[in-house]
Design a protein around this motif. Sequence first.
Motif, mmCIF file in Angstrom:
data_model
loop_
_atom_site.group_PDB
_atom_site.id
_atom_site.type_symbol
_atom_site.label_atom_id
_atom_site.label_comp_id
_atom_site.label_asym_id
_atom_site.label_seq_id
_atom_site.Cartn_x
_atom_site.Cartn_y
_atom_site.Cartn_z
ATOM 1 N N THR A 42 -5.594 31.943 6.972
ATOM 2 C CA THR A 42 -4.653 31.955 5.851
ATOM 3 C C THR A 42 -3.322 31.329 6.258
ATOM 4 O O THR A 42 -2.683 30.628 5.463
ATOM 5 C CB THR A 42 -4.465 33.401 5.332
ATOM 6 O OG1 THR A 42 -5.733 33.880 4.869
ATOM 7 C CG2 THR A 42 -3.477 33.447 4.179
ATOM 8 N N SER A 60 -3.278 36.036 0.354
ATOM 9 C CA SER A 60 -4.680 35.992 0.712
ATOM 10 C C SER A 60 -5.534 36.382 -0.485
ATOM 11 O O SER A 60 -5.340 37.437 -1.070
ATOM 12 C CB SER A 60 -4.931 36.951 1.876
ATOM 13 O OG SER A 60 -6.262 36.836 2.294
ATOM 14 N N ASP A 80 -11.260 33.033 -0.441
ATOM 15 C CA ASP A 80 -11.544 33.942 0.670
ATOM 16 C C ASP A 80 -12.752 34.768 0.244
ATOM 17 O O ASP A 80 -12.662 35.639 -0.622
ATOM 18 C CB ASP A 80 -10.347 34.848 0.957
ATOM 19 C CG ASP A 80 -10.619 35.798 2.122
ATOM 20 O OD1 ASP A 80 -11.807 36.020 2.468
ATOM 21 O OD2 ASP A 80 -9.650 36.324 2.689
ATOM 22 N N GLU A 108 -12.260 30.221 3.133
ATOM 23 C CA GLU A 108 -12.394 31.183 4.229
ATOM 24 C C GLU A 108 -13.698 31.952 4.042
ATOM 25 O O GLU A 108 -14.061 32.280 2.932
ATOM 26 C CB GLU A 108 -11.211 32.165 4.237
ATOM 27 C CG GLU A 108 -9.866 31.497 4.493
ATOM 28 C CD GLU A 108 -8.717 32.487 4.644
ATOM 29 O OE1 GLU A 108 -8.913 33.554 5.245
ATOM 30 O OE2 GLU A 108 -7.617 32.176 4.132
#
Length: 153
Positions: A42, A60, A80, A108
């Motif tokens: 991040t 995030s 994410d 991510e």
Amino acid sequence: TSTRSGYLPDEAATLGLGASLAQAIIPGMVIFLEGDLGAGKTTLTRGLLQGLGHQGRVKSPTYTLVETYPLASLTAHHFDLYRFNDPEEWEDAGFRELFGHDTLCLVEWPEKAQGLLPQPDLTLALAVADDGRTYRIHAHDAQGIQCLSRLSI
Ligand code: ADP
Ligand code: MG
């Protein structure tokens, strides 16, 4: 060549690598960010988005799965997928449509949605090493190689 690696001694260096990538990326690219919790994925994304002109926070997307940043040169989607567990959610949320020639997609935990994601142009792996982080960037196609060749690090 198709790989680049090095050591990032502190957070500023991770932000700096992100800023360098911002100067090298090509709209339409997909970048997978690999590494354990706390590896710096991040942080690197924050450096990249700020390098593209984003002002303000980069939070995030752990619960929302994706945060979108409309920027001057392109729209960036930061995923994410750590908490992702239902492939149907991918389809229902329309995430597929966020991948396109005028967007930058940073992902991510891509392994959590294996088989659903488009192929990455680059994978960037981070790992804790001593007090800093190691990084390794791998280019998977011509666009990724072009990006690496433009990278000023
Ligand atoms: P991830 O998204 O991979 O879980 P984060 O980007 O949230 O990781 O970073 C976790 C912590 O690592 C943050 O406190 C950040 O300041 C720190 N960090 C990032 N890069 C470095 C680095 N090169 N050296 C030391 N600490 C770093
Ligand atoms: Mg993270």
